[in-house]
Write a protein that holds these residues in place. Structure first.
Motif, PDB file in Angstrom:
ATOM      1  N   ASN A 248      42.280  31.065  42.093  1.00  0.00           N
ATOM      2  CA  ASN A 248      42.140  31.241  40.649  1.00  0.00           C
ATOM      3  C   ASN A 248      43.138  30.389  39.866  1.00  0.00           C
ATOM      4  O   ASN A 248      42.801  29.780  38.840  1.00  0.00           O
ATOM      5  CB  ASN A 248      42.313  32.715  40.286  1.00  0.00           C
ATOM      6  N   ASN A 281      32.897  37.147  42.463  1.00  0.00           N
ATOM      7  CA  ASN A 281      33.795  36.706  41.391  1.00  0.00           C
ATOM      8  C   ASN A 281      33.492  35.259  41.049  1.00  0.00           C
ATOM      9  O   ASN A 281      33.141  34.457  41.931  1.00  0.00           O
ATOM     10  CB  ASN A 281      35.263  36.830  41.817  1.00  0.00           C
ATOM     11  N   LYS A 521      49.412  37.096  36.501  1.00  0.00           N
ATOM     12  CA  LYS A 521      48.451  36.666  35.476  1.00  0.00           C
ATOM     13  C   LYS A 521      47.203  36.020  36.063  1.00  0.00           C
ATOM     14  O   LYS A 521      46.219  35.814  35.347  1.00  0.00           O
ATOM     15  CB  LYS A 521      49.125  35.727  34.485  1.00  0.00           C
ATOM     16  N   ASN A 524      42.450  38.924  39.087  1.00  0.00           N
ATOM     17  CA  ASN A 524      41.272  39.348  38.318  1.00  0.00           C
ATOM     18  C   ASN A 524      41.348  40.860  38.125  1.00  0.00           C
ATOM     19  O   ASN A 524      40.774  41.645  38.886  1.00  0.00           O
ATOM     20  CB  ASN A 524      39.989  38.958  39.047  1.00  0.00           C
ATOM     21  N   GLN A 525      42.070  41.283  37.094  1.00  0.00           N
ATOM     22  CA  GLN A 525      42.319  42.706  36.881  1.00  0.00           C
ATOM     23  C   GLN A 525      41.112  43.429  36.285  1.00  0.00           C
ATOM     24  O   GLN A 525      41.122  44.656  36.181  1.00  0.00           O
ATOM     25  CB  GLN A 525      43.546  42.879  35.991  1.00  0.00           C
ATOM     26  N   SER A 526      40.091  42.673  35.893  1.00  0.00           N
ATOM     27  CA  SER A 526      38.888  43.308  35.351  1.00  0.00           C
ATOM     28  C   SER A 526      37.946  43.784  36.452  1.00  0.00           C
ATOM     29  O   SER A 526      37.000  44.529  36.185  1.00  0.00           O
ATOM     30  CB  SER A 526      38.140  42.321  34.444  1.00  0.00           C
ATOM     31  N   HIS A 527      38.205  43.368  37.690  1.00  0.00           N
ATOM     32  CA  HIS A 527      37.344  43.787  38.803  1.00  0.00           C
ATOM     33  C   HIS A 527      37.428  45.312  38.956  1.00  0.00           C
ATOM     34  O   HIS A 527      38.530  45.872  39.022  1.00  0.00           O
ATOM     35  CB  HIS A 527      37.781  43.097  40.098  1.00  0.00           C
ATOM     36  N   PRO A 528      36.274  46.014  39.012  1.00  0.00           N
ATOM     37  CA  PRO A 528      36.306  47.494  39.064  1.00  0.00           C
ATOM     38  C   PRO A 528      37.065  48.042  40.258  1.00  0.00           C
ATOM     39  O   PRO A 528      37.770  49.048  40.134  1.00  0.00           O
ATOM     40  CB  PRO A 528      34.827  47.873  39.105  1.00  0.00           C
ATOM     41  N   GLN A 531      40.833  47.804  39.559  1.00  0.00           N
ATOM     42  CA  GLN A 531      41.253  48.829  38.606  1.00  0.00           C
ATOM     43  C   GLN A 531      41.325  50.197  39.268  1.00  0.00           C
ATOM     44  O   GLN A 531      42.280  50.958  39.062  1.00  0.00           O
ATOM     45  CB  GLN A 531      40.279  48.862  37.423  1.00  0.00           C
ATOM     46  N   ASP A 532      40.308  50.530  40.077  1.00  0.00           N
ATOM     47  CA  ASP A 532      40.293  51.822  40.766  1.00  0.00           C
ATOM     48  C   ASP A 532      41.478  51.968  41.702  1.00  0.00           C
ATOM     49  O   ASP A 532      42.129  53.026  41.751  1.00  0.00           O
ATOM     50  CB  ASP A 532      38.992  51.985  41.558  1.00  0.00           C
ATOM     51  N   THR A 535      44.948  52.242  39.712  1.00  0.00           N
ATOM     52  CA  THR A 535      45.127  53.525  39.015  1.00  0.00           C
ATOM     53  C   THR A 535      45.244  54.687  39.996  1.00  0.00           C
ATOM     54  O   THR A 535      45.905  55.678  39.716  1.00  0.00           O
ATOM     55  CB  THR A 535      43.951  53.795  38.066  1.00  0.00           C
TER      56      THR A 535
END
Length: 536
Positions: A248, A281, A521, A524-528, A531-532, A535
């Motif tokens: 990336n 991705n 930075k 890819n923090q938007s990947h579900p 995130q799961d 958290t």
């Protein structure tokens, strides 16, 4: 992992105060030993003990001209005598406590405080200490130290005691260093819970979603994979998140990302994980190939000396068994140093027989600038383009390989400059012509007993690419972000590639906080799934 990482950090703070105490005790012990050697068997009358005749010729300074530093360094001043007496008294306090003579230790400590107060007064007021002020303290300290020497410490007994204390301290220091290194290595090798969670979810996707496997089959034979008009990069890793950051960051800073091709090789365990991540991705149109090292059937024990070593029971016990021998550097027991994935870099021409140039990237780095200009650099007929690391004297060949062995000393210059492995431009045409992989096999066989170098890929690379390496501008590759806290920000900002080599990898809790945002930075923090897992 979160709890273990915190537990690892807490003892570090306690060790700082522990080492300070050891340093003070050790210096005091040495001062006492010197004093006793100078006064061997001289049991004087206590009233004549350490007041030399020179006291009668004390230098007096005018208040306005007093320099306390000069005063305390002057051999004729009372300040100097008080300071020396205080150092000896502190040493006797330590020894008195060791012998459980707490009353004597208390008496000495009380006189030391009086001495400190008098010295502080002289420093603040700017007036030299007078004979009337100094004599009572010097005499009382002399009496106490004479008492301590008379009761406990003739010279021979004291020297034996000192030696035993010093030996005990050295043993504790060595044990603490080994323990600290082992803890650091364990923490560095650990897989975080969030990364493990991500691997599990991605593998589940790979097994449950047939369309991913179909898409993978479609892309396997893409003509872009062998097109030498494109820019080819190779990464060998089993860490999906780290590999994703490398890819990336490279495409994000490329002028023409669609012209980039990434060749990723991983192991059987991570193969499905890598495919599930990279197929789902988007990387700005770059082509990505994932291969499984277990499908390289040509890479076997009959061809590769390393594979033969990996199959050796003794080697497997050493690297994959429990830590038993503390004389072996813990870092060297890291299985990475003998892993086939780590050494796959020596087989790049065999893996990609149709390619002419390729940039090799480690998985613990971040790309900050466009790397395609590397492909147009003139290597002057050399195989390897790399940044040299001998700006510091210790990054020379003699630090990596054993020059006491004639096989090494007869062929290489011990002062030759080492270079960085992790971001390299390889001319594969020149590589094949120079038979570099054959040289690698030769040196691996020569080092079967581990006498030429310890472990890792850099020592054999220094031998294989000797005379075949073109130095690159230092700004192409800046190292040390995994261990060095003090890298100049300007150097980091100017770097095309920053390398987190060392134990403090950016995906671990041990990461150096100052550098971690440079890596974060590009996740890819938007990947579900990511995130799961974060958290949870």
């Amino acid at each position: 992992m979160r709890r273990r990482a915190a537990d690892f950090r807490r003892p570090v703070r306690r060790r700082f105060s522990y080492w300070i105490w050891l340093l003070l005790a050790f210096s005091s012990i040495l001062a006492l030993l010197l004093f006793l050697l100078q006064h061997n068997h001289h049991h004087q009358d206590p009233h004549h003990y350490p007041l030399p005749e020179r006291n009668a010729r004390v230098e007096h300074f005018a208040k306005e001209n007093l320099n306390f530093t000069q005063e305390i360094l002057s051999v004729k001043s009372f300040s100097r005598q008080l300071a020396e007496q205080m150092i000896l008294a502190k040493a006797y306090v330590v020894i008195a406590k060791e012998h459980n003579n707490l009353h004597l230790a208390w008496q000495l400590s009380s006189k030391i405080r009086n001495c400190q107060l008098l010295l502080s007064k002289a420093a603040i007021t700017g007036e030299p200490i007078t004979l009337e002020e100094a004599e009572p303290i010097i005499k009382s300290l002399s009496l106490l130290m004479f008492k301590a020497q008379d009761i406990h410490y003739d010279i021979s007994t004291t020297i034996v005691t000192m030696k035993s204390h010093i030996q005990a301290l050295e043993e504790r220091v060595n044990a603490a260093i080994v323990q600290s290194t082992v803890f650091g290595q364990i923490a560095a090798e650990a897989v975080s819970k969030s990364l493990h969670c991500l691997n599990v979810k991605l593998m589940s996707d790979w097994l449950k979603i047939p369309s991913l496997q179909e898409l993978s089959d479609e892309r396997k034979n893409s003509p872009r994979l062998v097109d030498n008009n494109l820019y080819h990069f190779c990464i060998f890793s089993d860490n999906v998140l780290a590999t994703s950051v490398v890819v990336n960051s490279t495409v994000s800073n490329a002028d023409h990302p669609k012209q980039l091709v990434f060749h990723i090789v991983t192991n059987g365990v991570s193969y499905g994980v890598m495919l599930a991540w990279f197929l789902r991705n988007d990387f700005k149109g770059a082509t990505i190939e994932i291969q499984n090292i277990e499908e390289f059937h040509w890479l076997n024990a009959s061809y590769s000396p390393l594979v033969k070593q990996l199959l050796n029971p003794d080697s497997r016990t050493f690297y994959f068994g429990a830590y038993q021998d503390l004389n072996v550097e813990p870092k060297m027991r890291n299985a990475k140093y003998l892993s086939l994935l780590n050494h796959l870099r020596f087989y790049i021409p065999e893996i990609y027989p149709q390619l002419e140039k390729v940039v090799f990237l480690d998985d613990d780095l971040v790309v900050q600038k466009d790397l395609t200009p590397l492909f147009s650099l003139d290597l002057h007929g050399n195989v390897n383009g790399a940044v040299e690391t001998c700006l510091e004297a210790f990054h020379r060949y003699y630090k990596y390989v054993n020059f006491s062995n004639s096989v090494i000393s007869s062929r290489f210059d011990p002062q030759a400059c080492a270079w960085a492995f992790g971001m390299n431009i390889f001319d594969l045409v020149a590589w094949r012509k120079a038979n570099v992989t054959t040289k690698y096999h030769y040196w691996q066989e020569q080092n079967a007993d581990g006498t030429l170098w310890k472990l890792g890929t850099l020592p054999p690379a220094l031998l294989c690419f000797y005379g075949l390496t073109e130095p690159l501008d230092r700004r192409w590759h800046v190292l040390g972000l995994g261990y060095d806290l003090n890298i100049d920000n300007r150097l980091i900002e100017s770097a095309a590639v920053i390398h987190f080599n060392g134990n403090m990898k950016p995906w671990l809790k041990l990461a150096i906080g100052r550098y971690k945002p440079l890596w974060d930075k590009y996740i890819n923090q938007s990947h579900p799934h990511f995130q799961d897992c974060v958290t949870s």
